[in-house]
Design a protein around this motif. Structure first.
Motif, PDB file in Angstrom:
ATOM      1  N   GLY A   1      -2.958  -5.565  -6.307  1.00 38.47           N
ATOM      2  CA  GLY A   1      -1.887  -5.635  -7.293  1.00 38.47           C
ATOM      3  C   GLY A   1      -0.531  -5.624  -6.636  1.00 38.47           C
ATOM      4  O   GLY A   1      -0.402  -5.354  -5.434  1.00 38.47           O
ATOM      5  N   ILE A   2       0.483  -5.954  -7.409  1.00 37.93           N
ATOM      6  CA  ILE A   2       1.865  -5.933  -6.926  1.00 37.93           C
ATOM      7  C   ILE A   2       2.712  -5.175  -7.935  1.00 37.93           C
ATOM      8  O   ILE A   2       2.649  -5.451  -9.139  1.00 37.93           O
ATOM      9  N   GLU A   3       3.512  -4.239  -7.448  1.00 34.22           N
ATOM     10  CA  GLU A   3       4.383  -3.460  -8.320  1.00 34.22           C
ATOM     11  C   GLU A   3       5.607  -3.016  -7.551  1.00 34.22           C
ATOM     12  O   GLU A   3       5.495  -2.455  -6.459  1.00 34.22           O
ATOM     13  N   ASN A   4       6.785  -3.327  -8.116  1.00 33.54           N
ATOM     14  CA  ASN A   4       8.058  -2.935  -7.502  1.00 33.54           C
ATOM     15  C   ASN A   4       8.175  -3.396  -6.052  1.00 33.54           C
ATOM     16  O   ASN A   4       8.629  -2.661  -5.178  1.00 33.54           O
ATOM     17  N   GLY A   5       7.748  -4.636  -5.799  1.00 31.87           N
ATOM     18  CA  GLY A   5       7.877  -5.193  -4.468  1.00 31.87           C
ATOM     19  C   GLY A   5       6.855  -4.688  -3.475  1.00 31.87           C
ATOM     20  O   GLY A   5       6.931  -5.020  -2.289  1.00 31.87           O
ATOM     21  N   GLN A   6       5.899  -3.901  -3.918  1.00 30.42           N
ATOM     22  CA  GLN A   6       4.874  -3.366  -3.031  1.00 30.42           C
ATOM     23  C   GLN A   6       3.511  -3.927  -3.409  1.00 30.42           C
ATOM     24  O   GLN A   6       3.140  -3.944  -4.577  1.00 30.42           O
ATOM     25  N   VAL A   7       2.790  -4.398  -2.410  1.00 25.41           N
ATOM     26  CA  VAL A   7       1.455  -4.949  -2.608  1.00 25.41           C
ATOM     27  C   VAL A   7       0.429  -3.870  -2.301  1.00 25.41           C
ATOM     28  O   VAL A   7       0.419  -3.303  -1.204  1.00 25.41           O
ATOM     29  N   GLY A   8      -0.408  -3.589  -3.282  1.00 26.02           N
ATOM     30  CA  GLY A   8      -1.530  -2.703  -3.027  1.00 26.02           C
ATOM     31  C   GLY A   8      -2.670  -3.495  -2.420  1.00 26.02           C
ATOM     32  O   GLY A   8      -2.934  -4.619  -2.819  1.00 26.02           O
ATOM     33  N   SER A   9      -3.336  -2.927  -1.439  1.00 29.35           N
ATOM     34  CA  SER A   9      -4.445  -3.632  -0.799  1.00 29.35           C
ATOM     35  C   SER A   9      -5.495  -2.643  -0.337  1.00 29.35           C
ATOM     36  O   SER A   9      -5.252  -1.433  -0.276  1.00 29.35           O
ATOM     37  N   SER A  10      -6.658  -3.162   0.014  1.00 30.75           N
ATOM     38  CA  SER A  10      -7.735  -2.311   0.497  1.00 30.75           C
ATOM     39  C   SER A  10      -7.419  -1.697   1.851  1.00 30.75           C
ATOM     40  O   SER A  10      -8.099  -0.781   2.292  1.00 30.75           O
ATOM     41  N   ALA A  11      -6.359  -2.209   2.519  1.00 32.96           N
ATOM     42  CA  ALA A  11      -5.929  -1.648   3.800  1.00 32.96           C
ATOM     43  C   ALA A  11      -4.709  -0.746   3.648  1.00 32.96           C
ATOM     44  O   ALA A  11      -4.138  -0.306   4.642  1.00 32.96           O
ATOM     45  N   GLY A  12      -4.304  -0.498   2.387  1.00 32.68           N
ATOM     46  CA  GLY A  12      -3.134   0.334   2.147  1.00 32.68           C
ATOM     47  C   GLY A  12      -1.975  -0.485   1.614  1.00 32.68           C
ATOM     48  O   GLY A  12      -2.042  -1.721   1.557  1.00 32.68           O
ATOM     49  N   PRO A  13      -0.899   0.170   1.207  1.00 35.18           N
ATOM     50  CA  PRO A  13       0.248  -0.545   0.626  1.00 35.18           C
ATOM     51  C   PRO A  13       0.990  -1.375   1.667  1.00 35.18           C
ATOM     52  O   PRO A  13       1.041  -1.024   2.840  1.00 35.18           O
ATOM     53  N   CYS A  14       1.569  -2.507   1.206  1.00 36.70           N
ATOM     54  CA  CYS A  14       2.326  -3.403   2.072  1.00 36.70           C
ATOM     55  C   CYS A  14       3.633  -3.746   1.380  1.00 36.70           C
ATOM     56  O   CYS A  14       3.668  -3.942   0.165  1.00 36.70           O
ATOM     57  N   ARG A  15       4.694  -3.848   2.152  1.00 41.22           N
ATOM     58  CA  ARG A  15       5.991  -4.270   1.622  1.00 41.22           C
ATOM     59  C   ARG A  15       6.505  -5.462   2.411  1.00 41.22           C
ATOM     60  O   ARG A  15       6.245  -5.594   3.606  1.00 41.22           O
ATOM     61  N   ALA A  16       7.235  -6.334   1.732  1.00 44.46           N
ATOM     62  CA  ALA A  16       7.852  -7.469   2.394  1.00 44.46           C
ATOM     63  C   ALA A  16       8.974  -7.984   1.525  1.00 44.46           C
ATOM     64  O   ALA A  16       8.942  -7.843   0.296  1.00 44.46           O
ATOM     65  N   GLN A  17       9.972  -8.606   2.139  1.00 43.90           N
ATOM     66  CA  GLN A  17      11.084  -9.184   1.385  1.00 43.90           C
ATOM     67  C   GLN A  17      10.626 -10.392   0.586  1.00 43.90           C
ATOM     68  O   GLN A  17      11.085 -10.624  -0.524  1.00 43.90           O
ATOM     69  N   ALA A  18       9.698 -11.162   1.179  1.00 41.96           N
ATOM     70  CA  ALA A  18       9.164 -12.348   0.504  1.00 41.96           C
ATOM     71  C   ALA A  18       7.646 -12.244   0.460  1.00 41.96           C
ATOM     72  O   ALA A  18       7.004 -11.973   1.478  1.00 41.96           O
ATOM     73  N   ILE A  19       7.075 -12.444  -0.712  1.00 40.51           N
ATOM     74  CA  ILE A  19       5.626 -12.399  -0.900  1.00 40.51           C
ATOM     75  C   ILE A  19       5.169 -13.752  -1.420  1.00 40.51           C
ATOM     76  O   ILE A  19       5.656 -14.228  -2.451  1.00 40.51           O
ATOM     77  N   LEU A  20       4.229 -14.390  -0.704  1.00 38.69           N
ATOM     78  CA  LEU A  20       3.685 -15.679  -1.105  1.00 38.69           C
ATOM     79  C   LEU A  20       2.292 -15.444  -1.670  1.00 38.69           C
ATOM     80  O   LEU A  20       1.395 -14.997  -0.950  1.00 38.69           O
ATOM     81  N   LEU A  21       2.137 -15.704  -2.957  1.00 37.80           N
ATOM     82  CA  LEU A  21       0.859 -15.481  -3.638  1.00 37.80           C
ATOM     83  C   LEU A  21       0.052 -16.780  -3.596  1.00 37.80           C
ATOM     84  O   LEU A  21       0.394 -17.754  -4.262  1.00 37.80           O
ATOM     85  N   ALA A  22      -1.020 -16.774  -2.807  1.00 40.18           N
ATOM     86  CA  ALA A  22      -1.813 -17.984  -2.599  1.00 40.18           C
ATOM     87  C   ALA A  22      -3.292 -17.672  -2.781  1.00 40.18           C
ATOM     88  O   ALA A  22      -4.123 -17.998  -1.942  1.00 40.18           O
ATOM     89  N   THR A  23      -3.611 -17.039  -3.903  1.00 37.69           N
ATOM     90  CA  THR A  23      -4.994 -16.638  -4.171  1.00 37.69           C
ATOM     91  C   THR A  23      -5.782 -17.714  -4.908  1.00 37.69           C
ATOM     92  O   THR A  23      -6.861 -17.440  -5.440  1.00 37.69           O
ATOM     93  N   GLY A  24      -5.253 -18.917  -4.974  1.00 39.65           N
ATOM     94  CA  GLY A  24      -5.982 -20.023  -5.570  1.00 39.65           C
ATOM     95  C   GLY A  24      -6.231 -19.829  -7.047  1.00 39.65           C
ATOM     96  O   GLY A  24      -5.332 -19.464  -7.808  1.00 39.65           O
ATOM     97  N   LYS A  25      -7.462 -20.027  -7.440  1.00 41.32           N
ATOM     98  CA  LYS A  25      -7.826 -19.943  -8.852  1.00 41.32           C
ATOM     99  C   LYS A  25      -8.031 -18.504  -9.316  1.00 41.32           C
ATOM    100  O   LYS A  25      -8.308 -18.263 -10.484  1.00 41.32           O
ATOM    101  N   HIS A  26      -7.901 -17.546  -8.406  1.00 44.85           N
ATOM    102  CA  HIS A  26      -8.162 -16.142  -8.741  1.00 44.85           C
ATOM    103  C   HIS A  26      -6.850 -15.387  -8.936  1.00 44.85           C
ATOM    104  O   HIS A  26      -5.980 -15.406  -8.062  1.00 44.85           O
ATOM    105  N   ASP A  27      -6.715 -14.711 -10.069  1.00 38.94           N
ATOM    106  CA  ASP A  27      -5.549 -13.870 -10.321  1.00 38.94           C
ATOM    107  C   ASP A  27      -5.799 -12.466  -9.771  1.00 38.94           C
ATOM    108  O   ASP A  27      -6.944 -12.054  -9.576  1.00 38.94           O
ATOM    109  N   ILE A  28      -4.722 -11.733  -9.499  1.00 36.91           N
ATOM    110  CA  ILE A  28      -4.861 -10.330  -9.126  1.00 36.91           C
ATOM    111  C   ILE A  28      -4.201  -9.484 -10.201  1.00 36.91           C
ATOM    112  O   ILE A  28      -3.415  -9.980 -11.010  1.00 36.91           O
ATOM    113  N   ARG A  29      -4.533  -8.211 -10.213  1.00 35.80           N
ATOM    114  CA  ARG A  29      -4.107  -7.319 -11.289  1.00 35.80           C
ATOM    115  C   ARG A  29      -2.589  -7.357 -11.474  1.00 35.80           C
ATOM    116  O   ARG A  29      -1.828  -7.244 -10.532  1.00 35.80           O
ATOM    117  N   GLY A  30      -2.183  -7.526 -12.712  1.00 34.11           N
ATOM    118  CA  GLY A  30      -0.765  -7.512 -13.058  1.00 34.11           C
ATOM    119  C   GLY A  30      -0.046  -8.817 -12.852  1.00 34.11           C
ATOM    120  O   GLY A  30       1.148  -8.915 -13.128  1.00 34.11           O
TER     121      GLY A  30
END
Length: 366
Positions: free
Chosen positions: A119-148
């Motif tokens: 998921g993504i919230e307030n500029g932070q990406v939640g992931s199975s490896a822990g939270p990630c932050r970046a100034q630019a986030i490129l969402l390229a999950t194809g036909k699959h949506d992620i939470r939110g």
């Protein structure tokens, strides 16, 4: 420059990672699959897709791609064939995506496999490896949506189910298919069949859920029904299925176009199918994915935000998506289909011209 975070290592994500890494931009890419995987895709590389790959330093032919220079339409007992106004290629997505990821890694991108974004919230990406932050986030999950981050926007409907299977053909079957992409129209859907290597073909089809249910609701029963039609029986009788089971996907919002004026989380760029989902009939999905990566990378390097990126992408992709959806609706309308087949029977070259006018627009992209 600040690190760019890319979610998804498919065609769009991997191409964006390579483009940015070649320019010296720090890139971190999260890919949920730990190992290379096949993707549900027609695997048709149009002339536009080939051009964008060449820009990235990849030669599809060197990766094993086979040329496609003809289109063959099979419908209602008719067979209409014409030359394409360009040379396209067929190539396995598994091989192509991995080549792009490896090239991006070689140029310095940080590729993390087996990491799932949650998921993504307030500029932070939640992931199975822990939270990630970046100034630019490129969402390229194809036909699959992620939470939110479900896609919202105009689209035709979500009543289709897609299937894909690779087949090893015998020499006579492969020679009969030749360098053509075959579009096979049937009641409630259509299929595309094309070569992706010297002896292998990809069958990718979409079908209305109602037709699938009528045939029993399973791939084996649907395939058996389609094989009762003479053309597919000739092409695939005795052929070896190369995947353990068909790839399948449902609830695809064909015709979807991301509205650049709509709310986007800060710094989020939608790539590929997350930005525009075209009808498979015209074979431009891979071209849109690669073009979105090219435009997103250009905007990130220039310090331009997501709204400008989406505006530029849709200027090129939206006309193609609308034309593709028009053809898909026409192909499903009995009267329109009969009239179209009659016209193409009198003027077969028009089939090639249709392939030409449904291409992705080419505009200046830095």
């Amino acid at each position: 420059m600040s690190e760019v975070l890319i979610i998804g290592g498919g065609l769009a994500g991997a191409a964006a990672a390579l483009e940015l890494a070649r320019a010296g931009v720090p890139v971190r890419l999260l890919e949920r699959d730990a190992r290379p995987q096949h993707k549900i895709c027609g695997e048709f590389l149009s002339i536009e897709a080939n051009g964008d790959l060449q820009r990235l330093g990849l030669d599809p032919v060197a990766l094993g791609a086979v040329p496609i220079d003809r289109v063959r339409l099979i419908a209602g007992g008719r067979r209409i064939e014409a030359a394409l106004p360009f040379v396209a290629h067929g190539l396995s997505r598994k091989r192509l995506d991995e080549a792009l990821l490896e090239a991006a890694r070689w140029h310095g991108a940080r590729i993390e496999r087996g990491v799932k974004a949650t998921g993504i919230e307030n500029g932070q990406v939640g992931s199975s490896a822990g939270p990630c932050r970046a100034q630019a986030i490129l969402l390229a999950t194809g036909k699959h949506d992620i939470r939110g981050l479900r896609r919202a926007g105009p689209y035709a409907d979500k009543d289709y189910v897609g299937f894909k299977m690779h087949w090893r053909l015998d020499p006579a079957q492969r020679a009969a298919l030749g360098s053509a992409i075959e579009l096979i129209l049937f009641k409630g859907g259509y299929a595309g069949l094309q070569g992706i290597s010297r002896d292998t073909a990809n069958l990718c089809l979409i079908v209305r859920r109602a037709r699938l249910v009528r045939e029993g609701g399973r791939w084996q029963e649907l395939l058996a029904a389609l094989m009762r039609e003479n053309h597919l029986a000739r092409r695939l009788a005795g052929a070896e299925a190369l995947l353990e089971r068909p790839l399948t996907i449902a609830n695809l919002p064909y015709g979807y176009l991301c509205d650049p004026a709509s709310f986007q989380p800060r710094g989020l760029y939608r790539l590929g199918d997350q930005a525009a989902l075209t009808a498979p009939l015209t074979g431009d999905g891979m071209a849109i994915a690669l073009r979105s990566a090219r435009i997103a990378a250009a905007c990130v390097k220039a310090g331009l935000g997501p709204q400008e990126y989406h505006r530029r992408l849709l200027a090129q992709a939206a006309p193609q998506v609308r034309r593709a959806m028009f053809l898909q609706r026409a192909a499903e309308h009995p009267l329109a289909m009969q009239g179209g087949l009659a016209l193409l029977g009198l003027w077969p070259a028009a089939l090639g011209k249709l392939a030409g006018v449904t291409r992705l627009a080419e505009q200046r992209t830095t």
